[in-house]
Scaffold this motif. Sequence first.
Motif, PDB file in Angstrom:
ATOM      1  N   MET A   1      94.192  34.583  62.130  1.00 42.78           N
ATOM      2  CA  MET A   1      93.125  33.636  61.885  1.00 42.78           C
ATOM      3  C   MET A   1      93.699  32.240  61.707  1.00 42.78           C
ATOM      4  O   MET A   1      93.712  31.696  60.633  1.00 42.78           O
ATOM      5  CB  MET A   1      92.329  34.075  60.666  1.00 42.78           C
ATOM      6  CG  MET A   1      91.438  35.247  60.942  1.00 42.78           C
ATOM      7  SD  MET A   1      90.462  35.674  59.532  1.00 42.78           S
ATOM      8  CE  MET A   1      91.374  37.080  59.004  1.00 42.78           C
ATOM      9  N   ARG A   2      94.157  31.723  62.764  1.00 44.02           N
ATOM     10  CA  ARG A   2      94.831  30.440  62.764  1.00 44.02           C
ATOM     11  C   ARG A   2      94.012  29.332  62.102  1.00 44.02           C
ATOM     12  O   ARG A   2      94.506  28.617  61.257  1.00 44.02           O
ATOM     13  CB  ARG A   2      95.178  30.076  64.204  1.00 44.02           C
ATOM     14  CG  ARG A   2      96.033  28.907  64.374  1.00 44.02           C
ATOM     15  CD  ARG A   2      96.430  28.639  65.823  1.00 44.02           C
ATOM     16  NE  ARG A   2      96.207  29.681  66.794  1.00 44.02           N
ATOM     17  CZ  ARG A   2      97.022  30.713  67.034  1.00 44.02           C
ATOM     18  NH1 ARG A   2      98.123  30.832  66.334  1.00 44.02           N
ATOM     19  NH2 ARG A   2      96.743  31.610  67.964  1.00 44.02           N
ATOM     20  N   ALA A   3      92.731  29.192  62.451  1.00 42.79           N
ATOM     21  CA  ALA A   3      91.919  28.103  61.897  1.00 42.79           C
ATOM     22  C   ALA A   3      91.741  28.253  60.394  1.00 42.79           C
ATOM     23  O   ALA A   3      91.804  27.293  59.655  1.00 42.79           O
ATOM     24  CB  ALA A   3      90.557  28.052  62.582  1.00 42.79           C
ATOM     25  N   LEU A  25      85.239  33.914  59.325  1.00 39.96           N
ATOM     26  CA  LEU A  25      86.388  34.350  60.106  1.00 39.96           C
ATOM     27  C   LEU A  25      87.185  35.436  59.395  1.00 39.96           C
ATOM     28  O   LEU A  25      87.872  36.222  60.035  1.00 39.96           O
ATOM     29  CB  LEU A  25      87.291  33.165  60.448  1.00 39.96           C
ATOM     30  CG  LEU A  25      86.687  32.108  61.367  1.00 39.96           C
ATOM     31  CD1 LEU A  25      87.663  30.955  61.574  1.00 39.96           C
ATOM     32  CD2 LEU A  25      86.267  32.703  62.691  1.00 39.96           C
ATOM     33  N   MET A  26      87.081  35.492  58.082  1.00 33.61           N
ATOM     34  CA  MET A  26      87.753  36.539  57.306  1.00 33.61           C
ATOM     35  C   MET A  26      86.906  37.810  57.239  1.00 33.61           C
ATOM     36  O   MET A  26      87.336  38.810  56.673  1.00 33.61           O
ATOM     37  CB  MET A  26      88.067  36.029  55.898  1.00 33.61           C
ATOM     38  CG  MET A  26      89.111  34.939  55.919  1.00 33.61           C
ATOM     39  SD  MET A  26      89.524  34.120  54.337  1.00 33.61           S
ATOM     40  CE  MET A  26      88.839  35.122  53.086  1.00 33.61           C
ATOM     41  N   GLY A  27      85.692  37.756  57.798  1.00 31.53           N
ATOM     42  CA  GLY A  27      84.836  38.939  57.824  1.00 31.53           C
ATOM     43  C   GLY A  27      83.967  39.117  56.590  1.00 31.53           C
ATOM     44  O   GLY A  27      83.385  40.186  56.394  1.00 31.53           O
ATOM     45  N   THR A  28      83.849  38.092  55.783  1.00 27.29           N
ATOM     46  CA  THR A  28      83.050  38.153  54.563  1.00 27.29           C
ATOM     47  C   THR A  28      81.570  38.215  54.908  1.00 27.29           C
ATOM     48  O   THR A  28      81.098  37.492  55.782  1.00 27.29           O
ATOM     49  CB  THR A  28      83.334  36.922  53.676  1.00 27.29           C
ATOM     50  OG1 THR A  28      84.748  36.779  53.511  1.00 27.29           O
ATOM     51  CG2 THR A  28      82.673  37.035  52.314  1.00 27.29           C
ATOM     52  N   SER A  29      80.835  39.070  54.213  1.00 24.51           N
ATOM     53  CA  SER A  29      79.399  39.202  54.458  1.00 24.51           C
ATOM     54  C   SER A  29      78.653  37.989  53.911  1.00 24.51           C
ATOM     55  O   SER A  29      79.160  37.277  53.034  1.00 24.51           O
ATOM     56  CB  SER A  29      78.857  40.467  53.774  1.00 24.51           C
ATOM     57  OG  SER A  29      78.886  40.313  52.364  1.00 24.51           O
ATOM     58  N   TYR A  30      77.450  37.780  54.433  1.00 21.82           N
ATOM     59  CA  TYR A  30      76.622  36.670  53.938  1.00 21.82           C
ATOM     60  C   TYR A  30      76.397  36.809  52.437  1.00 21.82           C
ATOM     61  O   TYR A  30      76.456  35.835  51.693  1.00 21.82           O
ATOM     62  CB  TYR A  30      75.268  36.627  54.645  1.00 21.82           C
ATOM     63  CG  TYR A  30      75.287  36.168  56.084  1.00 21.82           C
ATOM     64  CD1 TYR A  30      76.451  35.992  56.806  1.00 21.82           C
ATOM     65  CD2 TYR A  30      74.094  35.901  56.726  1.00 21.82           C
ATOM     66  CE1 TYR A  30      76.438  35.567  58.124  1.00 21.82           C
ATOM     67  CE2 TYR A  30      74.065  35.471  58.058  1.00 21.82           C
ATOM     68  CZ  TYR A  30      75.244  35.304  58.739  1.00 21.82           C
ATOM     69  OH  TYR A  30      75.218  34.884  60.047  1.00 21.82           O
ATOM     70  N   LYS A  31      76.151  38.024  51.987  1.00 21.28           N
ATOM     71  CA  LYS A  31      75.886  38.274  50.565  1.00 21.28           C
ATOM     72  C   LYS A  31      77.099  37.884  49.717  1.00 21.28           C
ATOM     73  O   LYS A  31      76.958  37.220  48.686  1.00 21.28           O
ATOM     74  CB  LYS A  31      75.540  39.741  50.347  1.00 21.28           C
ATOM     75  CG  LYS A  31      75.216  40.089  48.920  1.00 21.28           C
ATOM     76  CD  LYS A  31      74.841  41.555  48.777  1.00 21.28           C
ATOM     77  CE  LYS A  31      74.550  41.901  47.336  1.00 21.28           C
ATOM     78  NZ  LYS A  31      74.230  43.325  47.187  1.00 21.28           N
ATOM     79  N   SER A  59      76.985  33.848  67.916  1.00 16.74           N
ATOM     80  CA  SER A  59      77.400  34.968  67.080  1.00 16.74           C
ATOM     81  C   SER A  59      78.706  34.650  66.361  1.00 16.74           C
ATOM     82  O   SER A  59      79.440  33.727  66.745  1.00 16.74           O
ATOM     83  CB  SER A  59      77.597  36.228  67.927  1.00 16.74           C
ATOM     84  OG  SER A  59      78.730  36.080  68.765  1.00 16.74           O
ATOM     85  N   ARG A  60      79.005  35.460  65.358  1.00 14.87           N
ATOM     86  CA  ARG A  60      80.249  35.313  64.605  1.00 14.87           C
ATOM     87  C   ARG A  60      81.456  35.567  65.527  1.00 14.87           C
ATOM     88  O   ARG A  60      82.453  34.859  65.460  1.00 14.87           O
ATOM     89  CB  ARG A  60      80.255  36.320  63.453  1.00 14.87           C
ATOM     90  CG  ARG A  60      81.436  36.197  62.536  1.00 14.87           C
ATOM     91  CD  ARG A  60      81.494  37.297  61.506  1.00 14.87           C
ATOM     92  NE  ARG A  60      80.354  37.306  60.628  1.00 14.87           N
ATOM     93  CZ  ARG A  60      80.428  37.533  59.321  1.00 14.87           C
ATOM     94  NH1 ARG A  60      81.577  37.773  58.748  1.00 14.87           N
ATOM     95  NH2 ARG A  60      79.342  37.530  58.589  1.00 14.87           N
ATOM     96  N   ALA A  64      84.449  32.957  66.359  1.00 19.47           N
ATOM     97  CA  ALA A  64      85.858  33.270  66.152  1.00 19.47           C
ATOM     98  C   ALA A  64      86.645  33.046  67.435  1.00 19.47           C
ATOM     99  O   ALA A  64      87.720  32.436  67.409  1.00 19.47           O
ATOM    100  CB  ALA A  64      86.014  34.710  65.672  1.00 19.47           C
ATOM    101  N   TRP A  65      86.122  33.518  68.559  1.00 17.00           N
ATOM    102  CA  TRP A  65      86.810  33.344  69.834  1.00 17.00           C
ATOM    103  C   TRP A  65      87.002  31.862  70.138  1.00 17.00           C
ATOM    104  O   TRP A  65      88.084  31.442  70.532  1.00 17.00           O
ATOM    105  CB  TRP A  65      86.020  34.018  70.953  1.00 17.00           C
ATOM    106  CG  TRP A  65      86.690  33.885  72.280  1.00 17.00           C
ATOM    107  CD1 TRP A  65      87.679  34.664  72.774  1.00 17.00           C
ATOM    108  CD2 TRP A  65      86.438  32.879  73.264  1.00 17.00           C
ATOM    109  NE1 TRP A  65      88.063  34.209  74.012  1.00 17.00           N
ATOM    110  CE2 TRP A  65      87.318  33.104  74.349  1.00 17.00           C
ATOM    111  CE3 TRP A  65      85.553  31.803  73.339  1.00 17.00           C
ATOM    112  CZ2 TRP A  65      87.337  32.308  75.472  1.00 17.00           C
ATOM    113  CZ3 TRP A  65      85.574  31.003  74.474  1.00 17.00           C
ATOM    114  CH2 TRP A  65      86.460  31.265  75.522  1.00 17.00           C
TER     115      TRP A  65
END
Length: 71
Positions: A1-3, A25-31, A59-60, A64-65
Motif C-alpha cells: 500500500m504505497r500511498a 486502502l487498509m481494508g477498514t470497514s465504513y463502520k 469502487s474501493r 486502490a488500483w
Amino acid sequence: MRAAKTGKLKKGYTNRESEIVKKLLMGTSYKNIATELSIGIETVRTHVKHIYRKSKVQSRAELAWKLLAVK
C-alpha cells in the motif's frame, strides 16, 4: 500500500478525505472508519462519494488500483 505508507495521495483531497482513503486502502470497514474518526457512518459514506468523484472511480478496488498503480 504505497500511498497509505508514504502519505502521498492525489492532490485535491481534503485532510479528512485523505485519512479515509488511507483507511479504505487498509481494508477498514465504513463502520470502523466512523468509530476510529469519531464521525457518523453516513458522514463516511459522503466522504467516500466525494473521494470516488474526485478520483473518477466507482469502487474501493478501482480506487486502490488507481492510487497504487506503478507508473
